[in-house]
Design a protein around this motif. Structure first.
Motif, PDB file in Angstrom:
ATOM      1  N   LYS A 215      -7.781   2.039   5.568  1.00 41.02           N
ATOM      2  CA  LYS A 215      -7.184   2.926   4.562  1.00 41.02           C
ATOM      3  C   LYS A 215      -6.106   2.242   3.733  1.00 41.02           C
ATOM      4  O   LYS A 215      -5.967   2.503   2.550  1.00 41.02           O
ATOM      5  CB  LYS A 215      -6.658   4.192   5.223  1.00 41.02           C
ATOM      6  CG  LYS A 215      -7.779   5.047   5.747  1.00 41.02           C
ATOM      7  CD  LYS A 215      -7.292   6.310   6.394  1.00 41.02           C
ATOM      8  CE  LYS A 215      -8.521   7.045   6.904  1.00 41.02           C
ATOM      9  NZ  LYS A 215      -8.231   8.253   7.578  1.00 41.02           N
TER      10      LYS A 215
ATOM     11  N   ALA B  61       0.832  -1.203   0.000  1.00 39.57           N
ATOM     12  CA  ALA B  61       0.000   0.000   0.000  1.00 39.57           C
ATOM     13  C   ALA B  61       0.870   1.259   0.000  1.00 39.57           C
ATOM     14  O   ALA B  61       0.585   2.219  -0.709  1.00 39.57           O
ATOM     15  CB  ALA B  61      -0.936  -0.002   1.206  1.00 39.57           C
TER      16      ALA B  61
ATOM     17  N   LYS C 227      -6.435   1.136  -5.026  1.00 40.73           N
ATOM     18  CA  LYS C 227      -6.122   2.218  -5.973  1.00 40.73           C
ATOM     19  C   LYS C 227      -4.827   1.938  -6.727  1.00 40.73           C
ATOM     20  O   LYS C 227      -4.762   2.113  -7.937  1.00 40.73           O
ATOM     21  CB  LYS C 227      -6.038   3.561  -5.244  1.00 40.73           C
ATOM     22  CG  LYS C 227      -7.383   4.067  -4.786  1.00 40.73           C
ATOM     23  CD  LYS C 227      -7.350   5.502  -4.298  1.00 40.73           C
ATOM     24  CE  LYS C 227      -6.492   5.713  -3.107  1.00 40.73           C
ATOM     25  NZ  LYS C 227      -6.594   7.071  -2.527  1.00 40.73           N
ATOM     26  N   ARG C 228      -3.813   1.515  -6.015  1.00 44.69           N
ATOM     27  CA  ARG C 228      -2.541   1.204  -6.680  1.00 44.69           C
ATOM     28  C   ARG C 228      -2.719   0.082  -7.698  1.00 44.69           C
ATOM     29  O   ARG C 228      -2.152   0.125  -8.781  1.00 44.69           O
ATOM     30  CB  ARG C 228      -1.473   0.818  -5.668  1.00 44.69           C
ATOM     31  CG  ARG C 228      -0.889   1.977  -4.910  1.00 44.69           C
ATOM     32  CD  ARG C 228       0.290   1.489  -4.058  1.00 44.69           C
ATOM     33  NE  ARG C 228       0.977   2.580  -3.443  1.00 44.69           N
ATOM     34  CZ  ARG C 228       1.909   3.317  -4.038  1.00 44.69           C
ATOM     35  NH1 ARG C 228       2.252   3.083  -5.284  1.00 44.69           N
ATOM     36  NH2 ARG C 228       2.509   4.293  -3.392  1.00 44.69           N
TER      37      ARG C 228
ATOM     38  N   THR D 146      -5.869   1.999  -0.368  1.00 43.31           N
ATOM     39  CA  THR D 146      -4.658   2.387  -1.093  1.00 43.31           C
ATOM     40  C   THR D 146      -4.182   1.246  -1.987  1.00 43.31           C
ATOM     41  O   THR D 146      -3.793   1.465  -3.132  1.00 43.31           O
ATOM     42  CB  THR D 146      -3.551   2.808  -0.115  1.00 43.31           C
ATOM     43  OG1 THR D 146      -4.047   3.882   0.693  1.00 43.31           O
ATOM     44  CG2 THR D 146      -2.305   3.260  -0.843  1.00 43.31           C
TER      45      THR D 146
END
Length: 111
Positions: A95, A15, A102-103, A99
């Motif tokens: 969170k 992340a 999204k990555r 992350t």
């Protein structure tokens, strides 16, 4: 160390630094083991990454399924609100998982 400990450290590093920016050596150091010990559980960095991603993905799917079961016969507007609220609460608590998603979406689609 357990598989779950390896996955927790890997999730945090993937992340933070992404797949390309994270090495198995870093993960091993974070767990407190030597790099070859990771291979006792995962055949490659790809295998570890996919395993971590699947855990995150299925945890989210399970959350939505549980929300769906609790909605009963609510009107569509309330169902949508419940899904959105459930998702926002989950994101706020996890969170690192967001992350990682999204990555993965932005950087790993080119595989």
């Amino acid at each position: 160390m357990t598989i779950q400990t390896i996955k927790q450290v890997a999730l945090a590093l993937f992340a933070e630094k992404g797949y390309e920016g994270t090495s198995l050596s870093e993960i091993a150091a974070g767990v407190g083991i030597k790099k070859p010990s990771i291979y006792a559980h995962f055949s490659s960095k790809d295998h570890l990454y996919i395993s971590v991603f699947e855990d995150v993905f299925y945890r989210y799917i399970s959350l939505l399924e549980d929300a769906y079961k609790q909605m009963g016969h609510l009107p569509p507007e309330q169902k949508l609100y419940t899904y959105l609220l459930t998702t926002c609460k989950h994101i706020a608590r996890h969170k690192m998982e967001l992350t990682l998603f999204k990555r993965t979406i932005f950087f790993r689609l080119l595989i």
